[in-house]
Motif scaffolding. Structure first.
Motif, PDB file in Angstrom:
ATOM      1  N   CYS A 127      -1.277   3.059   7.623  1.00  0.00           N
ATOM      2  CA  CYS A 127      -1.271   1.599   7.683  1.00  0.00           C
ATOM      3  C   CYS A 127       0.169   1.089   7.765  1.00  0.00           C
ATOM      4  O   CYS A 127       0.492   0.221   8.600  1.00  0.00           O
ATOM      5  CB  CYS A 127      -1.984   1.013   6.468  1.00  0.00           C
ATOM      6  SG  CYS A 127      -2.001  -0.797   6.397  1.00  0.00           S
ATOM      7  N   TYR A 128       1.037   1.625   6.915  1.00  0.00           N
ATOM      8  CA  TYR A 128       2.450   1.230   6.933  1.00  0.00           C
ATOM      9  C   TYR A 128       3.094   1.566   8.272  1.00  0.00           C
ATOM     10  O   TYR A 128       3.824   0.747   8.853  1.00  0.00           O
ATOM     11  CB  TYR A 128       3.203   1.932   5.793  1.00  0.00           C
ATOM     12  CG  TYR A 128       4.702   1.924   5.985  1.00  0.00           C
ATOM     13  CD1 TYR A 128       5.455   0.792   5.673  1.00  0.00           C
ATOM     14  CD2 TYR A 128       5.359   3.042   6.504  1.00  0.00           C
ATOM     15  CE1 TYR A 128       6.823   0.774   5.873  1.00  0.00           C
ATOM     16  CE2 TYR A 128       6.734   3.027   6.706  1.00  0.00           C
ATOM     17  CZ  TYR A 128       7.459   1.898   6.392  1.00  0.00           C
ATOM     18  OH  TYR A 128       8.811   1.879   6.602  1.00  0.00           O
ATOM     19  N   LEU A 129       2.841   2.771   8.774  1.00  0.00           N
ATOM     20  CA  LEU A 129       3.448   3.204  10.033  1.00  0.00           C
ATOM     21  C   LEU A 129       2.992   2.318  11.191  1.00  0.00           C
ATOM     22  O   LEU A 129       3.792   1.973  12.072  1.00  0.00           O
ATOM     23  CB  LEU A 129       3.100   4.668  10.304  1.00  0.00           C
ATOM     24  CG  LEU A 129       3.691   5.307  11.560  1.00  0.00           C
ATOM     25  CD1 LEU A 129       5.218   5.205  11.549  1.00  0.00           C
ATOM     26  CD2 LEU A 129       3.259   6.761  11.677  1.00  0.00           C
ATOM     27  N   THR A 168      -0.045  13.571  12.527  1.00  0.00           N
ATOM     28  CA  THR A 168      -0.553  12.241  12.884  1.00  0.00           C
ATOM     29  C   THR A 168       0.593  11.275  13.161  1.00  0.00           C
ATOM     30  O   THR A 168       0.541  10.490  14.122  1.00  0.00           O
ATOM     31  CB  THR A 168      -1.440  11.689  11.757  1.00  0.00           C
ATOM     32  OG1 THR A 168      -2.491  12.621  11.478  1.00  0.00           O
ATOM     33  CG2 THR A 168      -2.051  10.353  12.152  1.00  0.00           C
ATOM     34  N   ALA A 169       1.635  11.316  12.327  1.00  0.00           N
ATOM     35  CA  ALA A 169       2.782  10.428  12.521  1.00  0.00           C
ATOM     36  C   ALA A 169       3.464  10.700  13.857  1.00  0.00           C
ATOM     37  O   ALA A 169       3.802   9.756  14.600  1.00  0.00           O
ATOM     38  CB  ALA A 169       3.765  10.592  11.364  1.00  0.00           C
ATOM     39  N   LEU A 170       3.679  11.957  14.187  1.00  0.00           N
ATOM     40  CA  LEU A 170       4.322  12.297  15.460  1.00  0.00           C
ATOM     41  C   LEU A 170       3.450  11.876  16.639  1.00  0.00           C
ATOM     42  O   LEU A 170       3.952  11.371  17.647  1.00  0.00           O
ATOM     43  CB  LEU A 170       4.612  13.796  15.520  1.00  0.00           C
ATOM     44  CG  LEU A 170       5.727  14.296  14.594  1.00  0.00           C
ATOM     45  CD1 LEU A 170       5.858  15.808  14.681  1.00  0.00           C
ATOM     46  CD2 LEU A 170       7.059  13.642  14.949  1.00  0.00           C
ATOM     47  N   GLY A 171       2.145  12.078  16.515  1.00  0.00           N
ATOM     48  CA  GLY A 171       1.230  11.656  17.576  1.00  0.00           C
ATOM     49  C   GLY A 171       1.269  10.157  17.790  1.00  0.00           C
ATOM     50  O   GLY A 171       1.278   9.677  18.935  1.00  0.00           O
ATOM     51  N   LEU A 172       1.319   9.404  16.697  1.00  0.00           N
ATOM     52  CA  LEU A 172       1.336   7.945  16.795  1.00  0.00           C
ATOM     53  C   LEU A 172       2.663   7.458  17.374  1.00  0.00           C
ATOM     54  O   LEU A 172       2.687   6.527  18.193  1.00  0.00           O
ATOM     55  CB  LEU A 172       1.109   7.336  15.416  1.00  0.00           C
ATOM     56  CG  LEU A 172       0.814   5.832  15.371  1.00  0.00           C
ATOM     57  CD1 LEU A 172      -0.389   5.485  16.246  1.00  0.00           C
ATOM     58  CD2 LEU A 172       0.557   5.381  13.946  1.00  0.00           C
ATOM     59  N   LEU A 173       3.776   8.065  16.975  1.00  0.00           N
ATOM     60  CA  LEU A 173       5.071   7.698  17.530  1.00  0.00           C
ATOM     61  C   LEU A 173       5.139   7.991  19.022  1.00  0.00           C
ATOM     62  O   LEU A 173       5.717   7.225  19.798  1.00  0.00           O
ATOM     63  CB  LEU A 173       6.188   8.445  16.792  1.00  0.00           C
ATOM     64  CG  LEU A 173       6.482   7.961  15.368  1.00  0.00           C
ATOM     65  CD1 LEU A 173       7.355   8.959  14.632  1.00  0.00           C
ATOM     66  CD2 LEU A 173       7.146   6.595  15.386  1.00  0.00           C
ATOM     67  N   LEU A 190       0.829  -1.206   0.000  1.00  0.00           N
ATOM     68  CA  LEU A 190       0.000   0.000   0.000  1.00  0.00           C
ATOM     69  C   LEU A 190       0.865   1.258   0.000  1.00  0.00           C
ATOM     70  O   LEU A 190       0.526   2.256  -0.651  1.00  0.00           O
ATOM     71  CB  LEU A 190      -0.932  -0.008   1.215  1.00  0.00           C
ATOM     72  CG  LEU A 190      -1.989  -1.122   1.238  1.00  0.00           C
ATOM     73  CD1 LEU A 190      -2.788  -1.075   2.543  1.00  0.00           C
ATOM     74  CD2 LEU A 190      -2.928  -1.009   0.051  1.00  0.00           C
ATOM     75  N   LEU A 191       1.992   1.221   0.730  1.00  0.00           N
ATOM     76  CA  LEU A 191       2.903   2.367   0.729  1.00  0.00           C
ATOM     77  C   LEU A 191       3.474   2.606  -0.663  1.00  0.00           C
ATOM     78  O   LEU A 191       3.538   3.756  -1.131  1.00  0.00           O
ATOM     79  CB  LEU A 191       4.027   2.137   1.735  1.00  0.00           C
ATOM     80  CG  LEU A 191       5.086   3.247   1.798  1.00  0.00           C
ATOM     81  CD1 LEU A 191       4.475   4.539   2.312  1.00  0.00           C
ATOM     82  CD2 LEU A 191       6.263   2.826   2.664  1.00  0.00           C
ATOM     83  N   PHE A 234      -2.627   0.649  16.939  1.00  0.00           N
ATOM     84  CA  PHE A 234      -1.939   1.802  16.357  1.00  0.00           C
ATOM     85  C   PHE A 234      -2.709   2.362  15.161  1.00  0.00           C
ATOM     86  O   PHE A 234      -2.776   3.587  14.971  1.00  0.00           O
ATOM     87  CB  PHE A 234      -0.516   1.407  15.933  1.00  0.00           C
ATOM     88  CG  PHE A 234       0.407   1.130  17.078  1.00  0.00           C
ATOM     89  CD1 PHE A 234       0.415   1.942  18.207  1.00  0.00           C
ATOM     90  CD2 PHE A 234       1.272   0.046  17.038  1.00  0.00           C
ATOM     91  CE1 PHE A 234       1.268   1.688  19.272  1.00  0.00           C
ATOM     92  CE2 PHE A 234       2.132  -0.219  18.095  1.00  0.00           C
ATOM     93  CZ  PHE A 234       2.122   0.603  19.214  1.00  0.00           C
ATOM     94  N   PHE A 235      -3.300   1.470  14.368  1.00  0.00           N
ATOM     95  CA  PHE A 235      -4.057   1.918  13.197  1.00  0.00           C
ATOM     96  C   PHE A 235      -5.291   2.713  13.639  1.00  0.00           C
ATOM     97  O   PHE A 235      -5.609   3.769  13.064  1.00  0.00           O
ATOM     98  CB  PHE A 235      -4.463   0.715  12.351  1.00  0.00           C
ATOM     99  CG  PHE A 235      -4.677   1.023  10.892  1.00  0.00           C
ATOM    100  CD1 PHE A 235      -4.559   2.309  10.386  1.00  0.00           C
ATOM    101  CD2 PHE A 235      -5.006   0.000   9.995  1.00  0.00           C
ATOM    102  CE1 PHE A 235      -4.745   2.587   9.034  1.00  0.00           C
ATOM    103  CE2 PHE A 235      -5.198   0.257   8.644  1.00  0.00           C
ATOM    104  CZ  PHE A 235      -5.072   1.550   8.166  1.00  0.00           C
TER     105      PHE A 235
END
Length: 400
Positions: free
Chosen positions: A143-145, A192-197, A99-100, A328-329
């Motif tokens: 999804c990838y993250l 969103t990426a920083l929040g998830l990390l 998907l990425l 995580f998703f």
């Protein structure tokens, strides 16, 4: 002689979607997601109809042009949702890298064969349908993250290398997006990426370092592109150039002010009559404010907030049951929806610079509608699998 027409077979919905309860009165999925989504579909269709009729009449000599297309997008979204509901979450996790790659392919393709509108090349023409490549890129990257954090969670928590690797992927996507250009999507994906990390357990000093770098890069992007600088600064005092860089915001603020507490009534907006640009897309909430007032805005934000809270609670529940990818998703989808809705409303109200982001499930736009529907389908599927796991564990315990 009779001619037989080929029949189109509609996708079958999974049987658990129609099972209200199991034998032990255990609900098989959360119907709240469906109720909220359908409510937002209906409100969005009504508001697109109200806000787009003047521009539809002007551009296409058909006031229902955008309404019909929006209704078709909703039907397409439901059709795709019926298929996606059958996809188990382990398939999403296994295919995350595919998907990425698909997201990157779309972002490269739009730069080569994309359609340019108002100086931005963001759409790929597929017959009568415009695909906005940035929309699926958001979902596929999250999804990838999520899958990456399952594989490398200890590395993310212990050293900077594990924290930095997914940000390199984000950087590559950001470069492709900025070539369109689409700064708004980059900001949403980055936040969103920083929040998830952070939720995955990354160290605070890593965030401070990244935030400093990101803010520095953002300042440079704004300084070296005059149109971005005008867009960022015009919201501070839009009345200084009310017929130039501040035009959209001044018209949007007038729409909100006319709505007051209870609004002017459905269809009675004045600003949509060729005064407010993009009234049915980026600034649809301004029309909601004018026609339904403060009450209408609060109601819509309440629906969105409920959806976001349910997604975050679902993520928490998944992590507690050691379903890390699903957790995580779900977290990523909740953060993404909340941030995008906040930026959309904030931009139309003069709190943030205008970024060209849609209001989830409300604004006109086929790509956004389909991708947001897929995100909700993912939440429903995660919830179903968690409930199924609990039901199976209860049944196994009962047999013992």
């Amino acid at each position: 002689m009779a001619i037989s027409m080929p029949s189109v077979r509609l996708p079958e919905l999974p049987s658990w979607l129609f099972e209200s309860q199991t034998a032990k009165n255990q609900v098989t999925f959360d119907r709240g997601f469906i109720v909220i989504a359908l409510a937002m579909y209906l409100i969005g269709l009504i508001m697109v109809a109200s806000s787009s009729m003047p521009i539809g009449e002007k551009l296409f000599n058909n006031p229902f042009h955008f309404v019909i297309r929006h209704a078709i997008y909703i039907v397409m979204s439901l059709f795709i949702a019926a298929i996606a509901l059958r996809v188990e979450m382990h398939h999403w996790q296994k295919s995350s890298w595919v998907l990425l790659l698909l997201a990157m392919f779309l972002l490269v393709a739009v730069l080569i064969i994309g359609r340019t509108v108002n100086g931005s090349t963001r759409w790929i023409m597929v017959g009568p349908i415009n695909i906005q490549a940035a929309e699926p890129a958001k979902l596929f990257f999250f999804c990838y993250l999520s899958a990456y954090l399952v594989r490398r969670r200890d590395e993310v928590m212990d050293n900077f290398k594990g924290f930095f690797k997914p940000l390199l992927v984000l950087f590559l996507l950001a470069v492709l997006l900025l070539l369109e250009p689409d700064l708004g999507t980059v900001i949403v994906m980055g936040a969103t990426a920083l929040g998830l990390l952070f939720l995955a357990g990354a160290k605070l000093w890593q965030f401070i370092a990244i935030v400093v770098v990101v803010l520095s890069a953002f300042v440079m992007l704004v300084i070296f592109e005059p149109y971005r600088l005008r867009r960022v600064t015009s919201f501070l005092d839009p009345w200084q150039d009310e017929f130039g860089s501040g035009y959209q915001l001044t018209q949007s603020l007038m729409a909100y002010s006319r709505g007051e507490f209870f609004g002017q009534g459905l269809g009675n907006s004045v600003q949509k009559l060729d005064y407010l640009p993009e009234a049915h897309t980026d600034f649809v909430m301004a029309v909601v404010g004018e026609e339904f007032g403060f009450i209408g805005i609060v109601f819509l934000l309440g629906l969105c907030l409920t959806l976001v809270i349910k997604a975050l609670l679902l993520g928490k529940r998944a992590l507690e049951k050691e379903k890390y990818f699903e957790g995580f998703f779900a977290y990523a989808i909740g953060i993404w929806m909340s941030f995008q809705a906040a930026v959309n409303v904030g931009a139309s109200a003069g709190i943030f610079p205008t970024k060209g982001l849609t209001m989830p499930l409300i604004s006109y736009g086929g790509s956004s509608m389909i991708v947001m529907t897929l995100a909700i389908v993912v939440l429903i599927r995660i919830d179903h699998e968690l409930r199924l796991q609990s039901i199976q564990a209860t049944a196994t315990g009962g047999r013992k």
